[in-house]
Design an enzyme around this catalytic site. Structure first.
Site, PDB file in Angstrom:
ATOM      1  N   HIS A  84      -7.423  -6.081   0.291  1.00 52.87           N
ATOM      2  CA  HIS A  84      -6.226  -5.451   0.434  1.00 52.87           C
ATOM      3  C   HIS A  84      -5.230  -5.834   1.395  1.00 52.87           C
ATOM      4  CE1 HIS A  84      -3.860  -1.694  -0.255  1.00 52.87           C
ATOM      5  NE2 HIS A  84      -4.199  -1.361   1.167  1.00 52.87           N
ATOM      6  N   SER A 106       0.836  -1.321   0.187  1.00 50.00           N
ATOM      7  CA  SER A 106       0.136   0.044  -0.019  1.00 50.00           C
ATOM      8  C   SER A 106       0.645   1.106   0.024  1.00 50.00           C
ATOM      9  CB  SER A 106      -1.019   0.019   1.270  1.00 50.00           C
ATOM     10  OG  SER A 106      -2.141   0.821   0.934  1.00 50.00           O
TER      11      SER A 106
END
Length: 256
Positions: free
Chosen positions: A236, A87
């Protein structure tokens, strides 16, 4: 320099050092299980990114600055290293790969693309900052207080990993005002040009929407040796949701 947690192999290293850069609101500690497993034949160094964990506090949280932080760590270890980022950490890793490619042998980018995103994570900084820490003595009390602003139990558990309950009163090991103020930079992308000429793995969660098929052309323009893989049953937070599959995929790529 950034704070680090170093995991040393039981025997002399047989492979390049792996540096791990965590995502927003995370820390090096989040990667402990995977880092220890990958340290069977190489040194693994997980960093606390600036304004996170035990690393220094700064007034800015841009990708050029985060990449420079990583470069300082890598140069202290001896380049080139393998670099993995998730990320926000993945964007910092891409920024470094494009501007200082000589520091990196292989690159792993976990569930992020070199593009600007429209989502905003500043509400989580506000939710953490709103907790009256002077009244908190236990993790259960902290979770109950945080639940007023964060509905998802998994997210609350993740954020609470950055609450230092050993302090009296407890304190967040996050520079929340700066992270909120710098959120446009964090969810954005500086439009960095250049190319990383060595292998790069873009590893995504099959249930995540962070890296879309139409973004592959953009990725390949910057990372011509990019490879793509998906982790089934993961979103994610793919390294936390499917740690064994994540670890094995990374291992195969780094040792190819």
């Amino acid at each position: 320099m950034l704070a680090t947690i170093r995991h040393t192999p039981p025997q002399p290293p047989e492979a390049p050092t792996l540096v791990i850069a965590h995502g927003l609101y995370g820390s090096a500690r989040n990667w402990g299980v995977i880092a220890r497993r990958l340290a069977d034949r190489r040194e693994v160094v997980a960093v606390d990114m600036r304004n996170h964990g035990d690393s220094p506090r700064f007034p800015v949280q841009g990708y050029p600055e985060m990449a420079a932080d990583l470069a300082e760590v890598i140069e202290s270890l001896g380049a080139p290293v393998d670099l993995m980022g998730h990320s926000m950490g993945g964007k910092a890793a891409m920024q470094l790969a494009l501007t200082r490619p000589e520091l990196i042998r292989r690159l792993v980018v976990a569930d992020i693309a070199p593009v600007a995103y429209s989502h905003d994570q500043s509400q989580h900084a506000r939710a953490m900052a709103s907790v009256d820490l002077s009244t908190i003595k236990t993790r259960a009390e902290a979770e109950a207080a945080l639940s007023a602003g964060v509905d998802d139990p998994a997210l609350r558990a993740f954020f609470l990993q950055s609450l230092d309950l050993r302090q009296h009163p407890p304190r967040w090991k996050l520079n929340l005002p700066v992270l909120e103020a710098e959120m446009p930079k964090i969810v954005g992308w500086p439009g960095t040009e250049g190319q990383f000429p060595r292998p790069a793995l873009f590893l995504t969660g099959a249930q995540s929407q962070y890296v879309r098929p139409e973004q592959r052309e953009t990725i390949r323009a910057l990372f011509p040796k990019a490879r793509f893989a998906k982790i089934p049953g993961a979103g994610h937070w793919l390294h936390a949701e499917q740690p064994r599959a994540f670890e094995e995929t990374v291992r195969v790529f780094l040792e190819a």
